[in-house]
Motif scaffolding. Structure first.
Motif, PDB file in Angstrom:
ATOM      1  N   ALA A   1      10.923  46.945   9.974  1.00 35.04           N
ATOM      2  CA  ALA A   1       9.890  46.166  10.676  1.00 35.04           C
ATOM      3  C   ALA A   1       9.363  46.956  11.863  1.00 35.04           C
ATOM      4  O   ALA A   1      10.037  47.844  12.379  1.00 35.04           O
ATOM      5  CB  ALA A   1      10.473  44.837  11.156  1.00 35.04           C
ATOM      6  N   THR A   2       8.185  46.625  12.282  1.00 34.40           N
ATOM      7  CA  THR A   2       7.604  47.219  13.491  1.00 34.40           C
ATOM      8  C   THR A   2       7.676  46.174  14.589  1.00 34.40           C
ATOM      9  O   THR A   2       7.093  45.103  14.478  1.00 34.40           O
ATOM     10  CB  THR A   2       6.143  47.635  13.258  1.00 34.40           C
ATOM     11  OG1 THR A   2       6.117  48.563  12.171  1.00 34.40           O
ATOM     12  CG2 THR A   2       5.567  48.270  14.501  1.00 34.40           C
ATOM     13  N   ILE A   3       8.436  46.476  15.623  1.00 38.14           N
ATOM     14  CA  ILE A   3       8.573  45.577  16.766  1.00 38.14           C
ATOM     15  C   ILE A   3       8.034  46.308  17.979  1.00 38.14           C
ATOM     16  O   ILE A   3       8.546  47.361  18.353  1.00 38.14           O
ATOM     17  CB  ILE A   3      10.035  45.169  16.993  1.00 38.14           C
ATOM     18  CG1 ILE A   3      10.611  44.520  15.730  1.00 38.14           C
ATOM     19  CG2 ILE A   3      10.151  44.229  18.183  1.00 38.14           C
ATOM     20  CD1 ILE A   3      12.102  44.247  15.807  1.00 38.14           C
TER      21      ILE A   3
ATOM     22  N   LYS B   1      17.388  46.610  19.019  1.00 36.37           N
ATOM     23  CA  LYS B   1      18.472  46.714  18.043  1.00 36.37           C
ATOM     24  C   LYS B   1      19.349  45.467  18.175  1.00 36.37           C
ATOM     25  O   LYS B   1      19.626  45.019  19.293  1.00 36.37           O
ATOM     26  CB  LYS B   1      19.308  47.971  18.280  1.00 36.37           C
ATOM     27  CG  LYS B   1      18.530  49.263  18.067  1.00 36.37           C
ATOM     28  CD  LYS B   1      19.395  50.480  18.320  1.00 36.37           C
ATOM     29  CE  LYS B   1      18.585  51.763  18.142  1.00 36.37           C
ATOM     30  NZ  LYS B   1      19.414  52.966  18.297  1.00 36.37           N
ATOM     31  N   PRO B   2      19.802  44.884  17.069  1.00 31.54           N
ATOM     32  CA  PRO B   2      20.675  43.723  17.158  1.00 31.54           C
ATOM     33  C   PRO B   2      22.000  44.065  17.829  1.00 31.54           C
ATOM     34  O   PRO B   2      22.545  45.159  17.637  1.00 31.54           O
ATOM     35  CB  PRO B   2      20.896  43.316  15.698  1.00 31.54           C
ATOM     36  CG  PRO B   2      19.765  43.932  14.955  1.00 31.54           C
ATOM     37  CD  PRO B   2      19.435  45.196  15.689  1.00 31.54           C
ATOM     38  N   GLY B   3      22.512  43.122  18.599  1.00 30.01           N
ATOM     39  CA  GLY B   3      23.802  43.264  19.248  1.00 30.01           C
ATOM     40  C   GLY B   3      24.556  41.950  19.188  1.00 30.01           C
ATOM     41  O   GLY B   3      23.953  40.882  19.103  1.00 30.01           O
TER      42      GLY B   3
END
Length: 194
Positions: free
Chosen positions: A190-192, A101-103
């Motif tokens: 997206a799949t990460i 997750k972006p932080g």
């Protein structure tokens, strides 16, 4: 649980209101990008200005799409109330609830050389330990070059020797919120793989 909009937690501690003003500018950027800004604070023994916002609930870490973390500078480090919160997240860390997750991070100081960059770096450490995707402010953002206040590639900042954010500080905080929300929205689709 899937929601229609990207949920971005803006978790901060603010005693005098300076860090709260940055959080508000970041929230405007999140909203402009089509996301839902969830302003949250942490429990503290001090009477904090951030008391207007809800105290973060642990399950919100699982449900959020991104998280921005903000604190006033305390000797080049985050406020102890935030540190105490992160020290209580071992179970979330073991479960990997924030992985991919972006932080991002933000801070305020009352003096020009008050430790903004070291505080931003210290705020980034728990996010990295939780496997988050650390997001900064690129130099392509014109307000980072402003000479009327804070902000750097490490995150948004506010030199609170005045009552309101300068134009550069407002624009940098707004840009950071918008960028994190845009990246979080892209990550939702997206799949990460870990």
């Amino acid at each position: 649980m899937t929601t229609s909009s990207t949920q971005v937690i803006i978790l901060y501690f603010s005693r005098g209101g300076a860090t709260q003003r940055l959080a508000d500018a970041i929230a405007e950027g999140v909203t402009a990008a089509g996301g839902e800004a969830l302003l949250r604070t942490v429990n503290s023994d001090a009477d904090a200005a951030s008391a207007r916002d809800m105290v973060i609930e642990r399950d919100e870490l699982t449900r959020c799409d991104a998280l921005l973390l903000g604190s006033p500078t305390r000797f080049g480090h985050m406020a102890s109330a935030l540190q105490k919160f992160w020290e209580s997240t071992s179970n979330d860390w073991l479960k990997g609830v924030l992985i991919n997750k972006p932080g991002a991070v933000f801070t305020s100081t009352s003096s020009l050389h008050g430790g903004q960059e070291t505080t931003l770096l210290s705020l980034a450490l728990p996010l990295l330990h939780h496997g988050m995707l650390l997001t900064g402010v690129p130099y392509s953002q014109p307000s980072v070059h402003g000479r009327d206040g804070g902000g750097s590639p490490y995150g948004a900042s506010f030199l609170n020797d005045r009552t309101s954010l300068t134009s550069s500080e407002q624009q940098t905080a707004f840009a950071l919120g918008r960028r994190v929300c845009q990246i979080a929205t892209a990550c939702r689709h997206a799949t990460i793989e870990d």
